[in-house]
Design an enzyme around this catalytic site. Structure first.
Site, PDB file in Angstrom:
ATOM      1  N   HIS A   1      61.778 -16.523 -85.346  1.00  0.00           N
ATOM      2  CA  HIS A   1      61.822 -16.333 -83.820  1.00  0.00           C
ATOM      3  C   HIS A   1      62.550 -17.747 -83.301  1.00  0.00           C
ATOM      4  O   HIS A   1      62.590 -18.745 -84.081  1.00  0.00           O
ATOM      5  CB  HIS A   1      60.168 -16.635 -83.379  1.00  0.00           C
ATOM      6  CG  HIS A   1      59.468 -15.162 -83.427  1.00  0.00           C
ATOM      7  ND1 HIS A   1      58.259 -14.964 -83.053  1.00  0.00           N
ATOM      8  CD2 HIS A   1      60.003 -13.950 -84.002  1.00  0.00           C
ATOM      9  CE1 HIS A   1      57.995 -13.790 -83.385  1.00  0.00           C
ATOM     10  NE2 HIS A   1      58.962 -13.007 -83.875  1.00  0.00           N
TER      11      HIS A   1
ATOM     12  N   GLU B   1      61.741 -19.966 -81.200  1.00  0.00           N
ATOM     13  CA  GLU B   1      60.829 -21.293 -81.162  1.00  0.00           C
ATOM     14  C   GLU B   1      60.808 -21.938 -82.624  1.00  0.00           C
ATOM     15  O   GLU B   1      60.910 -23.112 -82.568  1.00  0.00           O
ATOM     16  CB  GLU B   1      59.598 -21.180 -80.655  1.00  0.00           C
ATOM     17  CG  GLU B   1      59.296 -20.268 -79.586  1.00  0.00           C
ATOM     18  CD  GLU B   1      59.255 -18.836 -79.583  1.00  0.00           C
ATOM     19  OE1 GLU B   1      58.305 -18.237 -78.855  1.00  0.00           O
ATOM     20  OE2 GLU B   1      59.940 -18.376 -80.446  1.00  0.00           O
TER      21      GLU B   1
ATOM     22  N   CYS C   1      54.479 -16.339 -79.644  1.00  0.00           N
ATOM     23  CA  CYS C   1      53.552 -15.441 -80.431  1.00  0.00           C
ATOM     24  C   CYS C   1      52.646 -16.456 -81.246  1.00  0.00           C
ATOM     25  O   CYS C   1      52.637 -17.793 -81.218  1.00  0.00           O
ATOM     26  CB  CYS C   1      54.309 -14.528 -81.412  1.00  0.00           C
ATOM     27  SG  CYS C   1      55.029 -15.540 -82.821  1.00  0.00           S
TER      28      CYS C   1
ATOM     29  N   CYS D   1      54.449 -18.549 -84.050  1.00  0.00           N
ATOM     30  CA  CYS D   1      55.141 -19.787 -83.234  1.00  0.00           C
ATOM     31  C   CYS D   1      54.236 -20.862 -82.629  1.00  0.00           C
ATOM     32  O   CYS D   1      54.388 -22.071 -82.720  1.00  0.00           O
ATOM     33  CB  CYS D   1      56.002 -19.214 -82.253  1.00  0.00           C
ATOM     34  SG  CYS D   1      57.674 -18.428 -83.146  1.00  0.00           S
TER      35      CYS D   1
END
Length: 159
Positions: A75, A77, A101, A104
């Site tokens: 992801h 992040e 999420c 993360c």
């Protein structure tokens, strides 16, 4: 007299996150992130994609089926945190277009980031996002929705 139509720091950094998202090869979801310190200096950026050395052509982009992108994609992040390569992120701000999420959120907390600024919360009622919000709140990480009076910022390569 200086001009007064310049963008705010929030608009600038969210713009950088959105621009980073344009690097994602994901055909369905493009997410970007930008981490900045208290002096408004960019520490790192990231976008959702496969890990270094894993070809975008050799791994699946499908969202459903036996072998999906979810097993492989990093992801935005987490990519931004990893791309910081050990820089001190304590108290930094993370700008990201999609609310993080739960996975993360763990990395955000562990890295010392102090604030998350997000553009939209598409999966607000999902168990992953609810867990993320719970952990971020418990860790006293400020989360706020990005606000701007502008609908867009135009980049013009042909002035």
């Amino acid at each position: 007299m200086k001009r007064n139509d310049y963008i705010t720091w929030d608009e600038y950094f969210m713009g950088v996150a959105l621009l980073a998202a344009k690097r994602s090869k994901d055909p369905n979801t493009q997410v970007g992130a930008c981490i900045v310190d208290s002096n408004n200096i960019i520490l790192s950026t990231g976008y959702n994609g496969f890990p270094y050395g894993c070809s975008d052509d050799d791994f699946p982009w499908e969202r459903e089926g036996e072998d999906t992108k979810y097993n492989y994609v990093v992801h935005a992040e987490l990519n931004a945190i990893l791309n910081a390569r050990g820089k001190d992120l304590k108290g930094a701000k993370l700008y990201v277009d999609l609310f993080p999420c739960n996975e993360c959120a763990k990395a955000i907390i562990q890295s010392g980031i102090g604030e998350v600024v997000y553009l939209y919360d598409k999966y607000a009622d999902s168990k992953e996002t609810l867990a993320s919000k719970r952990m971020l709140a418990s860790a006293n990480i400020k989360c706020r929705k990005f606000k701007s009076e502008k609908d867009e910022i135009v980049l013009d390569f042909d002035r």
